[in-house]
Enzyme design. Structure first.
Site, PDB file in Angstrom:
ATOM      1  CD  GLU A 308     -75.591 -98.837 -48.956  1.00 38.73           C
ATOM      2  OE1 GLU A 308     -76.762 -99.156 -49.219  1.00 38.73           O
ATOM      3  OE2 GLU A 308     -75.161 -97.675 -48.978  1.00 38.73           O
TER       4      GLU A 308
HETATM    5  C1  LIG Z   1     -76.174 -97.967 -43.494  1.00 37.71           C
HETATM    6  C2  LIG Z   1     -76.989 -97.388 -44.609  1.00 37.71           C
HETATM    7  O1  LIG Z   1     -78.196 -97.264 -44.495  1.00 37.71           O
HETATM    8  N1  LIG Z   1     -76.320 -97.017 -45.731  1.00 37.71           N
HETATM    9  C3  LIG Z   1     -77.057 -96.336 -46.813  1.00 37.71           C
HETATM   10  N2  LIG Z   1     -78.270 -97.133 -47.068  1.00 37.71           N
HETATM   11  C4  LIG Z   1     -79.423 -96.460 -47.630  1.00 37.71           C
HETATM   12  C5  LIG Z   1     -79.693 -95.144 -46.916  1.00 37.71           C
HETATM   13  C6  LIG Z   1     -80.952 -94.465 -47.452  1.00 37.71           C
HETATM   14  O2  LIG Z   1     -82.108 -95.171 -47.020  1.00 37.71           O
HETATM   15  C7  LIG Z   1     -78.475 -94.247 -47.081  1.00 37.71           C
HETATM   16  O3  LIG Z   1     -78.180 -93.996 -48.427  1.00 37.71           O
HETATM   17  C8  LIG Z   1     -77.291 -94.897 -46.376  1.00 37.71           C
HETATM   18  O4  LIG Z   1     -76.119 -94.124 -46.634  1.00 37.71           O
END
Ligand SMILES: CC(=O)N[C@H]1NC[C@H](CO)[C@H](O)[C@@H]1O
Length: 509
Positions: A308
């Site tokens: 992200e």
């Molecule tokens: C690899 C990943 O999952 N990154 C983010 N994605 C959404 C997650 C919550 O469901 C967390 O915020 C996490 O930090």
């Protein structure tokens, strides 16, 4: 009821007869077999014998009078026999650890045979799951033959101690419950945007400034050691994740020049974005930081994140824009992200560690080391991703269908149970690259008050999917074993939430 009682996860080969033996706390003991390569100096085993004796007889075990006399069908001993000269008693579990065991429950002794201590730990858990109380409250175990080993080598739980701080005791309690379900990896997502609780000796200001509170909400070096040892003696690896370049707001509090200053127009806006990839100081910092990390955490792997990454701040910064032009990246910021990750991977490789990264790093075409583990997490088309990552030849673990932080009304354990990690289309070679998976419990809405009931027994469904044979898919039999397994966790003090309408002989209190 299931013909396999309340065994969870289901062993590879199991036969349970209907011949029952009694066992009593005053006449039963777990001992090193005469031929075992392990001796009483192996405290990992001695502690496990005591732990499982207490699980079997309950901490309320009555010190009945040593009757000496043993009944006609009484089991008096579980003999543990480690068959390989290197028991690994003082070692750390690893991806290659031999976790297999054989358990034979016959009179006069039950025998648990395993090449290494890791199989003994699993065998003790299985033995404790065979014991049941008859209508008189007497402990019984039926004569059984079990031959067991895990289908996948990497069976993990991710906890996030940044969105909410998790007291050390909560982490230890979770490790204990993981062992009851034969999980063997604790993926410690230790820092992130909101807080930096990890105390670094090299950069103490990271937690000083970045933790929610500089000494009530931090993990001291002693805390970290405690978690690692507690996990080790339960056969659980601790893989820390220090996620960059995104998810790093808390890093910038202590390391002021680390993050990219975002601009609004021609002036800095005062906010910061991902790690600044164009400064040499960034890589000097990372070199020193990951050198320390490689000494603090003994596991062969660390997780470097890479998920992200938001490009808007990089885009707004004139120095970054100049760098992009100078390097011919045009406006393709995933090239800048790859530039950063490439440098980071080279740094980490000098620390002799292997690394795991979230799938975006692979998706963005970063050149990875051959032993890199790609962590597939994005929901939706994860089967396609599994195909692509394994087709590229990378070792892979699956989390996408197992985001347990997403809660809903109903029995979502059934959905987790019905996942088939190798359900993607690919060659046998590709399938062999899938080493397992992890259930993730991200911390946005989780802290000490609700971690256990939210994670257990839902994660138990993932535990069986990752341990048991591929054809163990019957939901009815799973319910018949998982329901009593959940009650057993409740009896052992785990506030594991109910799966659906039912009851436990001994309710939580
Ligand atoms: C690899 C990943 O999952 N990154 C983010 N994605 C959404 C997650 C919550 O469901 C967390 O915020 C996490 O930090």
């Amino acid at each position: 009821p299931s013909k396999y009682g309340s065994l969870w996860p289901l062993p590879q080969k199991v036969q349970i007869s209907d011949v029952s033996y009694k066992l009593s706390s005053s006449n039963f003991r777990i001992v090193d077999g005469k031929l075992s390569y392990a001796d009483p100096s192996c405290s990992l085993l001695q502690d496990a014998y005591r732990r499982y004796f207490d699980y079997i007889f309950g901490l309320t075990r009555k010190h009945g009078p040593k009757s000496g006399r043993t009944g006609p069908s009484e089991l008096t001993e579980l003999q543990v026999w480690i068959t390989s000269p290197d028991t690994e008693c003082d070692g750390y579990p690893s991806l290659a650890s031999d976790e297999s065991y054989e358990l034979s429950v016959q009179l006069p002794y039950a025998v648990l045979k395993a090449p290494k201590v890791w199989g003994v730990l699993h065998g003790l858990e299985t033995f404790s799951q065979l014991v049941y109380e008859d209508e008189y409250g007497v402990k019984n175990v039926n004569s059984s033959e079990i031959n067991d080993f895990p289908r996948f080598a990497h069976r993990g739980i991710l906890l996030d101690s940044s969105r909410h701080f998790l007291p050390v005791q909560v982490i230890l309690d979770n490790l204990e419950t993981m062992a009851m379900n034969k999980f063997n990896v604790f993926h410690w997502h230790i820092v992130d945007d909101p807080s930096f609780p990890f105390m670094s000796k090299t950069f103490p200001q990271l937690s000083q400034k970045g933790a929610y509170h500089p000494y009530t909400h931090v993990y001291t070096p002693a805390d970290v050691k405690k978690v690692i040892e507690f996990a080790r003696v339960r056969g659980i690896r601790v893989i820390p994740e220090f996620d960059t370049p995104g998810h790093t707001q808390s890093w910038g509090k202590g390391q002021t020049d680390l993050l990219t200053p975002c601009y609004s127009g021609s002036k800095p806006s005062g906010t910061f974005g991902p790690v600044n990839p164009i400064l040499n100081s960034t890589y000097d910092f990372m070199k020193q930081f990951f050198k320390e990390i490689s000494t603090v955490f003994p596991d062969a792997y660390i997780h470097l994140g890479g998920d992200e990454v938001n490009f808007s701040c990089w885009k707004s910064n004139p120095d970054i824009q100049k760098f992009m032009t100078d390097h011919g990246f045009g406006q393709d910021f995933s090239k800048l992200e790859s530039f950063y990750i490439q440098n980071l991977l080279d740094i980490v490789t000098t620390t002799n560690k292997g690394y795991m990264i979230w799938q975006e790093v692979f998706d963005n075409g970063v050149k990875l080391h051959p032993d890199t583990v790609v962590h597939v997490w994005i929901g939706g088309k994860s089967n396609e991703e599994m195909h692509n990552v394994t087709a590229a030849g990378y070792t892979t673990i699956l989390s996408a269908p197992w985001y347990l932080d997403y809660v809903s009304y109903g029995q979502d354990w059934r959905r987790y149970y019905q996942v088939e990690p190798l359900g993607f289309n690919g060659t046998e070679t590709q399938k062999k690259l899938v080493i397992g998976g992890e259930a993730c419990l991200w911390g946005e809405y989780v802290d000490a008050t609700n971690l256990s009931p939210r994670l257990w027994p839902r994660a138990s469904a993932v535990a069986e999917r990752l341990w048991s044979a591929m054809d163990v898919t019957d939901l009815g039999d799973a319910w018949n074993r998982l329901s009593p397994h959940r009650c057993r966790m409740v009896e052992r003090g785990v506030p594991a939430e109910p799966l659906f309408v039912s009851y436990c002989p001994r309710e939580y209190n």
